[in-house]
Design an enzyme around this catalytic site. Structure first.
Site, PDB file in Angstrom:
ATOM      1  N   VAL A 190      48.097  -0.342  31.205  1.00 23.19           N
ATOM      2  CA  VAL A 190      48.740   0.764  30.800  1.00 23.19           C
ATOM      3  C   VAL A 190      49.473   0.511  29.552  1.00 23.19           C
ATOM      4  O   VAL A 190      49.247   1.305  28.575  1.00 23.19           O
ATOM      5  CB  VAL A 190      49.911   1.230  31.974  1.00 23.19           C
ATOM      6  CG1 VAL A 190      50.626   2.430  31.363  1.00 23.19           C
ATOM      7  CG2 VAL A 190      49.196   1.617  33.159  1.00 23.19           C
ATOM      8  N   ALA A 193      56.162  -7.000  23.290  1.00 20.72           N
ATOM      9  CA  ALA A 193      56.815  -8.129  23.953  1.00 20.72           C
ATOM     10  C   ALA A 193      55.673  -8.493  25.006  1.00 20.72           C
ATOM     11  O   ALA A 193      55.498  -7.701  26.031  1.00 20.72           O
ATOM     12  CB  ALA A 193      58.100  -8.091  24.582  1.00 20.72           C
ATOM     13  N   GLU A 241      58.524   9.111  34.743  1.00 18.74           N
ATOM     14  CA  GLU A 241      57.553  10.101  35.018  1.00 18.74           C
ATOM     15  C   GLU A 241      56.359   9.276  35.696  1.00 18.74           C
ATOM     16  O   GLU A 241      55.810   9.901  37.020  1.00 18.74           O
ATOM     17  CB  GLU A 241      56.952  10.992  34.054  1.00 18.74           C
ATOM     18  CG  GLU A 241      56.059  11.930  34.541  1.00 18.74           C
ATOM     19  CD  GLU A 241      56.776  12.879  35.258  1.00 18.74           C
ATOM     20  OE1 GLU A 241      56.492  12.818  36.627  1.00 18.74           O
ATOM     21  OE2 GLU A 241      57.578  14.006  34.973  1.00 18.74           O
ATOM     22  N   ILE A 281      50.312  12.373  37.218  1.00 16.21           N
ATOM     23  CA  ILE A 281      50.501  13.543  37.869  1.00 16.21           C
ATOM     24  C   ILE A 281      52.098  14.267  37.367  1.00 16.21           C
ATOM     25  O   ILE A 281      52.925  13.101  37.679  1.00 16.21           O
ATOM     26  CB  ILE A 281      50.548  13.854  39.326  1.00 16.21           C
ATOM     27  CG1 ILE A 281      49.107  13.539  39.708  1.00 16.21           C
ATOM     28  CG2 ILE A 281      51.071  14.992  39.847  1.00 16.21           C
ATOM     29  CD1 ILE A 281      48.953  13.397  41.269  1.00 16.21           C
ATOM     30  N   GLY A 340      37.899  -2.101  40.496  1.00 17.05           N
ATOM     31  CA  GLY A 340      39.229  -2.091  39.749  1.00 17.05           C
ATOM     32  C   GLY A 340      40.138  -1.062  40.359  1.00 17.05           C
ATOM     33  O   GLY A 340      41.380  -0.974  39.712  1.00 17.05           O
ATOM     34  N   ASP A 372      53.408  -0.012  48.329  1.00 14.18           N
ATOM     35  CA  ASP A 372      53.292   0.920  46.773  1.00 14.18           C
ATOM     36  C   ASP A 372      53.820   2.314  47.179  1.00 14.18           C
ATOM     37  O   ASP A 372      54.727   2.929  46.635  1.00 14.18           O
ATOM     38  CB  ASP A 372      51.929   0.766  46.374  1.00 14.18           C
ATOM     39  CG  ASP A 372      51.996   1.644  45.089  1.00 14.18           C
ATOM     40  OD1 ASP A 372      52.169   1.249  44.215  1.00 14.18           O
ATOM     41  OD2 ASP A 372      51.514   2.850  45.264  1.00 14.18           O
ATOM     42  N   LYS A 378      57.383   4.682  46.267  1.00 15.59           N
ATOM     43  CA  LYS A 378      57.342   5.956  45.579  1.00 15.59           C
ATOM     44  C   LYS A 378      57.719   7.085  46.523  1.00 15.59           C
ATOM     45  O   LYS A 378      58.543   8.146  46.002  1.00 15.59           O
ATOM     46  CB  LYS A 378      55.745   6.262  45.519  1.00 15.59           C
ATOM     47  CG  LYS A 378      55.119   5.553  44.352  1.00 15.59           C
ATOM     48  CD  LYS A 378      53.488   5.657  44.201  1.00 15.59           C
ATOM     49  CE  LYS A 378      52.964   4.815  43.184  1.00 15.59           C
ATOM     50  NZ  LYS A 378      51.474   5.045  43.130  1.00 15.59           N
TER      51      LYS A 378
END
Length: 434
Positions: free
Chosen positions: A17, A46, A130, A137, A188, A202, A206
């Protein structure tokens, strides 16, 4: 060309990302300046290893291992390192130096969110996140801003792309869990260690974030009931299909009354969803969040739940918002957690089950099972019986229940498992979305 004030942007982390965020900042600088009202200058990136290979070709001079100096000299800090430390310390340093923070770190927000929001509030800065709940989304702003005047009653979300990909392939192709997981790793979609995804960690992180926003109440990760998908089999998928359902790993956040007091339940587990429900049509590694509000009604947010460039879109949206605040001045928008609704254990939830049993194929078995269900306060909606062959001494029963409390249903399943007429409880799945 319009002259804009310059804002220094620090990027912490250059993984899948982060490298996309950096590339987009450099390529689309003019457009982003027009939208933000400020020139977003990438001051540095960094990383632990400045010589590591990146997904995007980026100028070598941007990379640094001096995180502290980069943070202190920046107006906006983008944290995409992941994990708890040093991400937490770096964000606190950024906030205390007056910078706004943009992060996609769901694990950090689910465990230390209140601390970070309080630190931001003390200096008038903002924490934007976000990308932390559903990838590309847009769901954080709708819950925090667009629906702030409404009353959210319930959220059901497919918020993990890896598990949705696995369950979708099992449903469409009849594949085994292990085979699809291996394929997801090759593509992936899943990490070498897929535990966080397939065991529901995970999605639970959320869910805690979404529930905190929707109900204006701090929801800790320890308050989220969690169950993964590792025990889902092709036969469970097939039985669900025969009954008109599809199995999805859902994050469910809802208001429920307990002893006359409004409370909230937050949970993650594989559940049966009617094939006519919008969430049933969410395929591959996509995500969707279905929101039910008193005034707005039913709303669904759908799209890519992961992916470097897709998640980078959400990150950059937050960067533009942070830049606009810097230009306009004033304090950042704080989090609303004044609801203080209690979070209750899953036993208080009212739902219904589909229970699959292997039973002895002899007279009186159904009557015994019916008695156990009745004594547990569980009403039967449907019963389907199948026998593999005339020589097989066992039969398979698929029992659909009416709605009851989770506690009553789970207690009844325990009694069924202990019964002499039941060889095994093959599976228990909850039904959601009705």
């Amino acid at each position: 060309m319009t002259e804009y004030r310059r804002l220094r942007v620090a990027l912490l982390g250059a993984g899948a990302v982060g490298s996309q965020v950096a590339g987009l900042l450099l390529r689309h600088g003019d457009e982003l300046a027009d939208r933000a009202g400020a020139r977003l200058e990438l001051a540095g990136i960094a990383v632990r290893d400045v010589n590591a290979k990146r997904d995007v070709d980026l100028p070598a001079e941007l990379f640094t291992s001096d995180v502290e100096s980069l943070i202190v000299g920046s107006d906006i800090v983008i944290e995409l390192m992941g994990g708890i430390e040093p991400a937490r310390s770096n964000i606190l340093l950024a906030l205390n130096s007056g910078a706004d923070v943009v992060t996609a770190n769901k694990a950090l927000l689910a465990t230390h969110g209140p601390e970070l929001f309080e630190a931001a509030g003390q200096v008038g800065a903002s924490v934007h996140y976000e990308a932390a709940a559903a990838g590309a989304i847009p769901i954080i702003r709708p819950l925090r801003d667009s629906l702030a005047g409404d009353r959210v009653v319930r959220i059901m979300g497919i918020v993990n792309g890896t598990t949705n990909y696995i369950l979708d392939r099992m449903d469409s192709e009849g594949a085994d869990f292990a085979d699809v997981l291996a394929e997801a790793q090759r593509l992936g979609y899943a990490e070498a260690d897929p535990t966080a995804d397939i065991e529901g960690f995970d999605a639970a992180q959320k869910a805690a974030i979404l529930a905190s926003l929707a109900f204006h109440t701090t929801v800790g990760l320890d308050a989220v009931h969690r169950q993964g998908i590792t025990e889902i089999t092709p036969s469970m998928i097939e039985e669900a299909r025969d009954a008109g359902f599809v199995i999805k790993l859902l994050a469910v956040c809802e208001r429920i009354p307990v002893a006359g007091e409004e409370s909230i339940s937050v949970r993650v587990y594989p559940a049966l969803v009617s094939r006519t429900h919008p969430l049933a049509s969410v395929h591959d590694a996509n995500n969707a969040v279905f929101v039910e509000a008193e005034a707005a009604g039913s709303l669904m947010f759908y799209g890519a739940g992961a992916g470097g460039v897709q998640t980078a879109s959400a990150v950059l949206g937050d960067v533009v918002s942070a830049a606009r605040r810097h230009i306009a001045g004033g304090v950042g928008v704080g989090e609303s957690t004044r609801g203080k609704l209690p979070t209750v254990p899953i036993g208080h939830v009212i739902t219904r089950y589909q229970i699959t049993l292997e039973v002895s194929d002899r007279t009186g078995v159904l009557a015994t099972i019916a008695t156990i269900l009745s004594e547990g306060g569980v009403s039967v909606a449907t019963v389907v019986q199948s026998i593999e062959s005339e020589d097989d001494p066992t039969a398979r029963l698929i029992i659909g229940t009416h709605r009851a409390t989770e506690q009553a249903l789970s207690d009844t399943v325990e009694r069924l498992a202990a019964s002499s007429v039941v060889d095994s409880v093959v599976s228990v799945l909850r039904v959601e979305g009705e």
